[in-house]
Structure formats: C-alpha cells, structure tokens
Write an enzyme that holds these catalytic residues in place. Structure first.
Site, PDB file in Angstrom:
ATOM      1  N   ARG A 207     -22.808-111.111  93.178  1.00  0.00           N
ATOM      2  CA  ARG A 207     -21.883-111.372  91.901  1.00  0.00           C
ATOM      3  C   ARG A 207     -21.509-112.862  91.759  1.00  0.00           C
ATOM      4  NH1 ARG A 207     -16.835-108.802  93.554  1.00  0.00           N
ATOM      5  NH2 ARG A 207     -15.945-109.219  91.684  1.00  0.00           N
TER       6      ARG A 207
ATOM      7  N   HIS B  80     -15.108-112.960 110.685  1.00  0.00           N
ATOM      8  CA  HIS B  80     -14.366-111.819 110.978  1.00  0.00           C
ATOM      9  C   HIS B  80     -15.352-110.481 110.982  1.00  0.00           C
ATOM     10  CE1 HIS B  80     -11.500-108.848 111.175  1.00  0.00           C
ATOM     11  NE2 HIS B  80     -11.112-108.382 109.895  1.00  0.00           N
TER      12      HIS B  80
END
Length: 266
Positions: A136, A149
């Site tokens: 995107r 993370h």
C-alpha cells in the site's frame, strides 16, 4: 585444531539445544529447529529491503477486501487464543504469581501447549502486516518499532514453545491476545473506509493499553526473578529485558505521536 574443537563445541551445543526441548512440541510445525523460523525471518528482512524498491514506481495496491477479511480473522484468532489461555489456566488451577511448566501429557497440559503454539504461529501470520504496508506504499509505517517488534516476537515465542510451552508463559499470551482483539478490531474498522473514522477516536487509548500490558509483564516477570519459583530464570531474564525495550520504544512512539504533536499544535 583449536578451530575444529570450537566448531565441535558449537555443534554439540546446538544439538543439545535441539534435544533438550519440550518433547511434546518437537513435532509441531516450526518448532524442533530454529532454522525454519530463521528462514522466515530472513525472507521478512529481504521483503522489507526489496519491497519498497519494487513498489517505488508502482501505484499502491488496493487491498481493502483483503484487509477487512485479514483483520477480522485476526480478531477471531485472538479471541480464540484468549479464551483458550483463560480456560486452560483456570481449569488447571494456574497461579498468577508462580506457575511452573507442566510437561506431562495430561489433556490440560497439552491444551495449554497447543494454544502456546497457536500464539507463536499467530506471530508468524502477523508478519503480513508489514507486507500490507509495503504493497500500500505506507513506508512511513515501517518504523524500527514495527520491524523490531514483529521480528523478535517470532524468535521469543519459538523459544517459548520449544522449551516452556505453558507455566508463566501463559500470562503473556493471555494479555497480548486480549490487546490484539482490540487492536485488530480497530484496524478492521479502519479498513472499512472513511465512514468509520468518527468511531476510531480511541486509537490513543489503544497505545496506552499496549503500554499497560508491557508494564504488567515487567512487574510479573520481575517478581518471578526474585521469588523462589520453579520456572527458568533465563526465560524470565529474556522476557524482562524484552519488555523493558518495548516500554522504551512505545513510550517514545506515544510521546512523538500524541504528546509532542499536541504541544506543537498548542
């Protein structure tokens, strides 16, 4: 001779690490050896490096239907894991203060081990978040916090399922599953379109909830390090260091996203 001896020691250590895991989970997907998950990790890094370059001269991909299905499917998976962690720990009489791992083949012990595996596998699935950002052309979302993370969680929970599928580990999965129900619900609603924007005022509180989970895990793990609990201190030490790193990174994100931005507007 010294090099050969050192290589032999490394081989012996690696083989010992493989053989001394939880025998119940060894045959499960992506568990016995760290090699498969390391390959996943390397592919992830390659995608992060190559993906934005390939998309540079292309239009963003319209993933609205995919994102709606994906995010609400993750809500369902997170809800399932939350219920399984809750039910398994409750029925087995788990302690919130000190809970050793039950390595037996009892139905409840296996049930807890299985939901730990599902939690681990969900972290592999969540690497898709990064791919969706790239497709995107949302490269601004590929922050160090995001990549760190996602990449580290797969290794942390490989070790969790490999060596401690249950016990104190359950609380991390329980809390994180609950947070991810809320988080993916937010993303799912956002994916529905601009018409949902007025209902998404609570994004700031989602970040606060994520911080609360890390503080809870830090306190819980710290207690277990100083108490006499039959759970590996090495695992507790890793969890403590990791949760502290996430607290630092999320506090920095919270400050720059909300507090500093508000101060600039004022």
């Amino acid at each position: 001779m010294t090099a050969v001896t050192m290589w032999q020691k490394i081989q012996l250590f690696y083989q010992s690490a493989l053989e001394n895991g939880d025998k119940r989970t060894d045959k499960w997907l992506l568990v016995y050896s760290p090699v498969p998950i390391m390959c996943v990790f390397l592919c992830y890094l390659i995608i992060i490096w190559v993906g934005p370059k390939l998309m540079a001269k292309r239009q963003p991909v319209n993933l609205k239907p995919v994102l709606i299905v994906y995010n609400f499917a993750m809500v369902c998976l997170s809800a399932y894991m939350f219920c399984e962690f809750t039910a398994s720990s409750w029925l087995a009489g788990y302690s919130l203060l000190c809970q050793p791992v039950d390595y037996s083949d009892s139905p409840l012990a296996i049930r807890m081990a299985k939901v730990c595996w599902w939690f681990y596998f969900s972290k592999v699935i969540e690497l898709s978040d990064t791919i969706f950002f790239i497709l995107r052309k949302k490269d601004g979302q590929l922050t160090f916090l995001h990549v760190y993370h996602h990449a580290t969680m797969i290794f942390n929970w490989w070790a969790g399922v490999k060596y401690v599928a249950g016990g104190q580990s359950f609380l991390i999965g329980l809390i994180n599953s609950f947070v991810h129900i809320i988080m993916y619900l937010y993303y799912g609603m956002a994916a529905l379109g601009p018409g949902m924007t007025k209902y998404l005022w609570w994004k700031r509180y989602l970040t606060s909830l994520q911080l609360l989970q890390f503080f809870t895990v830090t306190i819980h793990t710290s207690y277990n390090l100083i108490s006499d609990c039959n759970f590996p201190d090495s695992m507790n030490a890793v969890v403590l260091a990791y949760s502290l790193s996430l607290i630092a990174l999320f506090c920095n994100f919270y400050y720059h996203s909300y507090l500093n931005r508000k101060a600039k507007k004022t």
